[in-house]
Design an enzyme around this catalytic site. Structure first.
Site, mmCIF file in Angstrom:
data_model
loop_
_atom_site.group_PDB
_atom_site.id
_atom_site.type_symbol
_atom_site.label_atom_id
_atom_site.label_comp_id
_atom_site.label_asym_id
_atom_site.label_seq_id
_atom_site.Cartn_x
_atom_site.Cartn_y
_atom_site.Cartn_z
ATOM 1 N N VAL A 50 0.861 -1.179 0.000
ATOM 2 C CA VAL A 50 0.000 0.000 0.000
ATOM 3 C C VAL A 50 0.892 1.221 0.000
ATOM 4 C CG1 VAL A 50 -0.196 0.146 2.515
ATOM 5 C CG2 VAL A 50 -2.006 1.092 1.093
ATOM 6 N N SER A 51 0.544 2.185 -0.822
ATOM 7 C CA SER A 51 1.276 3.447 -0.817
ATOM 8 C C SER A 51 0.591 4.402 0.139
ATOM 9 C CB SER A 51 1.333 4.057 -2.220
ATOM 10 O OG SER A 51 0.061 4.545 -2.590
#
Length: 287
Positions: free
Chosen positions: A11-12
């Site tokens: 996940v960014s």
């Protein structure tokens, strides 16, 4: 013999904030998938706050390390874009997996590369994911450029040495006196190494507490913000904060620095020309 899986989740920072992606949720759903498919979980790898456009990710690199990849037969992800948002990197990964007789499974995309149809579908979906990613990048750039053209909002997060952001506006601080002295010393004939030596000897350091050198001094002398203009991409925005030098003095320094460059291809000073200043002034009057 059960297939052994490496579960990968990513996940960014932006995705976490905008879409609520969660590493825990991704892992939990992949565990459920493996239970239903009777796949043994050999390892779990999570990258928090990393972009999917490159492979410089700690958990990703660990998963493919020599010792770790002996533990698994396939990679399982929730969605294809969790592992790559670049089709070239994705295909390079797939080639590497094939060489090691390993496969790839995307649970939500229903893609399993154990068969030819799955590999074909995976290729198409990955190219769509890259197109999506590139379009987001283009829209972001165009949005920032439009903002730079139509507002006086500060584009960027770190104000230049000599300035601070107060209530969203550019404001000078005590560092600007140091900037003035840097310009003065250079105009008077001091070299960049001489200036760095004098500043460091006096105990005057950069904002981060680092010594001065010819590289960070060159950045100071080339920055038009000290003559009253902020630069974003190829655009200029006039600001109202206190300046260190006049436009004429700034241009003199650019010409002086260019005259010391031996390569004629690089001897092209970026001056604050009358045309560029008029355009910036007109823009500000329209706001």
């Amino acid at each position: 013999m059960k297939k052994r899986a490496a579960l990968y989740a990513r996940v960014s920072t932006d995705e976490q904030a905008k879409f609520g992606y969660s590493l825990d949720v991704q892992i939990e759903k992949m565990r459920d998938f493996c239970f239903i498919q009777d796949i043994e979980i050999a390892g779990e790898y999570t990258d928090d706050g990393f972009s999917g456009r490159n492979v410089r990710r700690k958990a990703y690199q660990l998963m493919f390390s020599k010792e770790e990849r002996k533990k698994w037969d396939c990679i399982v992800v929730l969605k294809m874009d969790r592992i790559h948002r670049n089709s070239r990197n994705f295909m390079a990964m797939m080639d590497d997996l094939r060489k090691h007789d390993q496969t790839f499974i995307s649970t939500m995309d229903r893609v399993n590369t154990d068969n030819a149809v799955g590999r074909f579908v995976m290729d198409i979906m990955q190219r769509i994911a890259q197109l999506e990613s590139e379009q987001i990048g283009e829209r972001t750039y165009l949005g920032m450029r439009e903002k730079a053209e139509t507002t006086q909002e500060i584009m960027g997060f770190a104000p230049a040495f000599g300035y601070s952001i107060v209530n969203g506006e550019l404001t000078s601080n005590s560092e600007l006196d140091v900037v003035r002295s840097i310009f003065d010393m250079y105009i008077e004939g001091s070299t960049l190494n001489d200036i760095a030596y004098r500043l460091n000897r006096s105990g005057i350091l950069t904002r981060r507490g680092n010594p001065w050198n010819k590289f960070n001094l060159r950045n100071i002398l080339h920055n038009p913000i000290y003559a009253g203009y902020m630069r974003w991409d190829d655009l200029l925005q006039k600001h109202s904060a206190q300046v260190a030098v006049s436009v004429e003095e700034y241009n003199d320094v650019q010409n002086l620095m260019a005259s010391k460059v031996r390569d004629p291809n690089k001897n092209n000073p970026k001056l604050l020309s009358e045309e560029r200043i008029k355009a910036a002034t007109y823009l500000c009057k329209m706001l």
